[in-house]
Scaffold this motif. Structure first.
Motif, short mmCIF file in Angstrom:
data_model
loop_
_atom_site.label_atom_id
_atom_site.label_comp_id
_atom_site.label_asym_id
_atom_site.label_seq_id
_atom_site.Cartn_x
_atom_site.Cartn_y
_atom_site.Cartn_z
N SER A 15 33.91 36.20 42.60
CA SER A 15 35.01 37.09 42.25
C SER A 15 35.50 36.72 40.86
O SER A 15 35.85 35.56 40.61
N ILE A 16 35.52 37.69 39.97
CA ILE A 16 36.10 37.51 38.64
C ILE A 16 37.54 38.00 38.71
O ILE A 16 37.81 39.10 39.20
N THR A 18 41.24 38.62 36.59
CA THR A 18 41.82 38.81 35.27
C THR A 18 43.29 39.12 35.38
O THR A 18 43.68 40.07 36.08
N SER A 32 35.63 44.84 30.18
CA SER A 32 35.04 45.64 31.26
C SER A 32 33.55 45.90 31.02
O SER A 32 32.73 45.77 31.93
N ILE A 35 31.49 42.83 31.73
CA ILE A 35 31.39 42.54 33.17
C ILE A 35 30.43 43.52 33.84
O ILE A 35 29.69 43.14 34.76
N ARG A 39 27.29 42.71 36.14
CA ARG A 39 27.16 43.32 37.47
C ARG A 39 25.76 43.92 37.67
O ARG A 39 25.14 43.75 38.73
N TRP A 51 35.32 42.36 40.64
CA TRP A 51 36.24 42.09 39.54
C TRP A 51 37.62 42.62 39.94
O TRP A 51 37.76 43.80 40.26
N ALA A 70 36.99 48.07 37.19
CA ALA A 70 37.22 46.95 38.11
C ALA A 70 37.10 47.44 39.55
O ALA A 70 37.31 48.62 39.84
N SER A 93 40.98 38.27 46.43
CA SER A 93 39.53 38.14 46.26
C SER A 93 38.83 37.87 47.58
O SER A 93 39.45 37.44 48.56
#
Length: 262
Positions: A15-16, A18, A32, A35, A39, A51, A70, A93
């Motif tokens: 899990s990212i 932010t 984004s 990421i 992904r 995310w 996200a 998460s």
């Protein structure tokens, strides 16, 4: 949507998270896009990720937010600070591991994919990695030159400033991070506190893999007036908290280092 447990094989491996200041979202679309690159690579490697973005209070530019791909965007009703925003994201998460990415930075696709698909021994609860400057891809300070295994408590007992690696570049098992309540409620250097808490929870690794690209710009907290004084106070607060815990565990006290200017 049904909440998946951390033991669910269908849950994300990583899990990212932010924390996004509502008035500092200009670079979030770049974050984004980076990421999304990761992904796609993880999908090809049959590794799930998610995310989670937490916008810290009202007033965000919804046009910028709309550009963000996200899995979840959560808006806090009042500003609560970066630690609180990250902790809300941590609680939401579902991954086995959690990795923070600031709203002005970008992932290194090759390095992060390598880290996210790597297998670690069960006793390893945290993994630190490298970051480069975004503008020229040169190494940032606090560079990791080789792989090192850290025993439990070793990081706090060898606490140095500058830190042995960038403290906001640590991947931690989600259950471990939740067990010590994530990022401490400090205005600055909460990432150092997070690393020291993770170190007290179990063994870790520092790896020379580059996982993140770090942006230089005038809006960074480390460039604000009074930052070094605030850093000194944060270090003293962390020292007091750490030593209270160490006394309860029958361990010798530690001494916080004098803070470096960066």
């Amino acid at each position: 949507m049904t909440q998946k447990s951390g033991d669910d094989p269908a849950a994300p491996r990583i899990s990212i998270v932010t924390a996004a200041h509502p008035k500092r979202l200009d670079y979030l679309p770049d974050t984004s896009r980076s990421i999304e690159q990761v992904r796609q690579r993880l999908n090809r490697a049959a590794t799930a990720m998610e995310w989670i973005v937490v916008v810290d209070g009202p007033g965000a530019d919804e046009g910028l937010v709309a550009q963000v791909k996200a899995d979840r965007i959560h808006r806090l009703p009042i500003a609560q600070g970066v630690s609180a925003a990250r902790n809300h994201a941590l609680a939401m998460s579902q991954g086995e591991w959690v990795f923070p990415v600031d709203a002005d930075d970008m992932l290194d696709a090759d390095g992060f994919t390598s880290l996210a698909t790597r297998t670690f021994d069960d006793d390893i609860v945290w993994v630190a990695s490298n970051r480069c400057w975004l503008d020229d891809r040169s190494p940032t300070p606090r560079w990791i030159n080789g792989t090192r295994r850290w025993r439990r408590y070793e990081l706090e007992e060898e606490w140095t400033s500058p830190f042995p690696f960038h403290p906001n570049n640590m991947m931690v098992r989600r259950t471990t991070a939740l067990s010590f309540f994530g990022w401490p409620g400090l205005g600055v250097n909460e990432d150092v506190g997070y690393c020291l808490l993770a170190s007290a929870a179990g063994a870790g690794l520092s790896l020379p893999t580059v996982t993140l690209l770090y942006r230089r710009w005038e809006g960074q907290t480390i460039r604000t007036e009074g930052y070094h004084e605030a850093k000194m106070q944060s270090f003293l607060t962390m020292e007091a908290v750490i030593n209270a815990r160490r006394r309860q565990a029958g361990l010798q006290p530690i001494k916080a280092p004098y803070p470096s200017p960066f």
